[in-house]
Motif scaffolding. Structure first.
Motif, short mmCIF file in Angstrom:
data_model
loop_
_atom_site.label_atom_id
_atom_site.label_comp_id
_atom_site.label_asym_id
_atom_site.label_seq_id
_atom_site.Cartn_x
_atom_site.Cartn_y
_atom_site.Cartn_z
N HIS A 137 24.98 -6.41 -2.45
CA HIS A 137 23.79 -6.95 -3.13
C HIS A 137 22.58 -6.09 -2.78
N ALA A 173 22.01 -17.69 -6.19
CA ALA A 173 20.92 -18.66 -6.24
C ALA A 173 21.40 -20.09 -6.03
N ASP A 217 11.81 -12.53 -11.26
CA ASP A 217 12.10 -12.02 -12.61
C ASP A 217 13.30 -11.08 -12.65
N THR A 218 13.87 -10.71 -11.48
CA THR A 218 14.91 -9.68 -11.45
C THR A 218 16.19 -10.24 -10.84
N PRO A 219 17.17 -10.58 -11.64
CA PRO A 219 18.39 -11.20 -11.11
C PRO A 219 19.15 -10.34 -10.11
N THR A 232 15.90 -15.48 -3.25
CA THR A 232 16.35 -15.01 -4.56
C THR A 232 15.60 -15.71 -5.67
N ALA A 270 18.02 -16.69 -11.29
CA ALA A 270 19.15 -16.09 -12.00
C ALA A 270 20.02 -15.21 -11.11
N HIS A 271 19.73 -15.13 -9.83
CA HIS A 271 20.52 -14.30 -8.92
C HIS A 271 21.91 -14.92 -8.75
#
Length: 310
Positions: A188, A175, A234-236, A168, A171-172
């Protein structure tokens, strides 16, 4: 051109006598004469003149001799290139960063004197065809895709159960976790571009999705691992699965997390495939090296599809 006649010509040229050449070649003098005559007919020239002291080279024989020696040297090199144990062991590792590549690197460190040719083939059908044709000696694959049994002349041994980890960005939602139960991943979005229908890894993830209700997205073009890492960082909302032994390096600013998956831990089964009649001695050494570690399979707390060979 018959190499036996060329070899006989060189023997007579070196010995200076038909009789002595026959003794060295362990054939009759008549056989030597017939071979030389056959070579002279093929070339359309006389190679020897008879003298009281034996056989002397003609001008044409002198011109042909260095080329004849080179023909024999080339023939010897050609035979040596395919003689058992003389050529490199040729092994398919699928890709450079995945676990099979690491297994073969470990073998090379343990046996640096064994020459290796490393190739990367995409799908199991191509790999099996290459093994059967002799193009390669062995391949790492997950064995047992439903409806596609291995041919009877292909042997396999399971060499590594590789745990999958969740990867991940910082910001996931997961995480901060050290580990996550597999069931908790339901809901998810797990993004894995490049899963190709019909491959063994596609069959593996199809079963994983079906059994645990996961959502795996394979949409979008596959720009390789570097682009995948950029997107995950870059993609939570996105995560991906990554083999524990997959070697990746990412920029410090990405802040990516590798998270252990538990209850159960999905493991990817790597097997070595080879042709049962392959005599290369290094192949036996490779099999012994890979099966020597105490690496249990189907241990409690892990998951593999039901079709995987034990």
């Amino acid at each position: 051109m018959d190499l036996d006649t060329v070899r006989t010509f060189v023997a007579v040229a070196d010995a200076g006598q038909f009789q002595q050449a026959a003794a060295e070649l362990t054939v009759t003098q008549q056989a030597v004469s017939k071979r030389v005559a056959a070579l002279e007919r093929t070339l359309g020239v006389r190679l020897f003149t008879r003298t009281p002291r034996g056989a002397g080279l003609t001008i044409d024989g002198q011109a042909f001799l260095p080329h004849a020696r080179e023909l024999l040297r080339v023939a010897e090199r050609a035979v040596a290139s395919v003689r058992t144990g003389r050529r490199p062991l040729r092994v398919d590792v699928i890709a450079s960063r995945v676990a099979p590549s690491g297994l073969l690197r470990g073998f090379h460190r343990a046996y640096p004197d064994i020459e290796l040719d490393v190739v990367m083939l995409f799908d199991v059908e191509t790999a099996v065809a290459a093994i059967r044709s002799g193009e390669i000696d062995a391949s790492f694959r997950a064995v047992g895709v439903p409806g596609r049994p291995l041919p009877e002349d292909i042997e396999s041994v399971r060499v590594l159960d590789e745990p999958l980890q969740l990867l991940t960005g910082p910001a996931h939602a997961l995480a901060g976790a050290r580990s996550v139960p597999l069931a908790q991943l339901a809901g998810h979005r797990i993004w894995m571009p490049g899963i190709v229908p019909g491959t063994e890894w596609a069959a593996y993830y199809d079963d994983l999705v079906a059994e645990f209700g996961l959502t795996i997205e394979a949409t979008g073009p596959n720009f390789g691992s570097d682009a995948l890492l950029d997107t995950i960082a870059d993609t939570p909302a996105l995560a991906t699965f990554m083999g524990e032994h997959t070697r990746l390096v990412w920029p410090a600013g990405h802040g990516l997390r590798r998270i252990t998956v538990t209850d159960p831990t999905p493991v990817y089964p790597h097997s070595l495939l080879w042709h049962r009649d392959n005599p290369h001695p290094a192949l036996t050494t490779l099999r012994t090296h890979l099966t020597a570690p105490a690496n249990g399979h189907d241990v409690p707390g892990t998951w593999t599809p039901g079709w995987v060979a034990p």
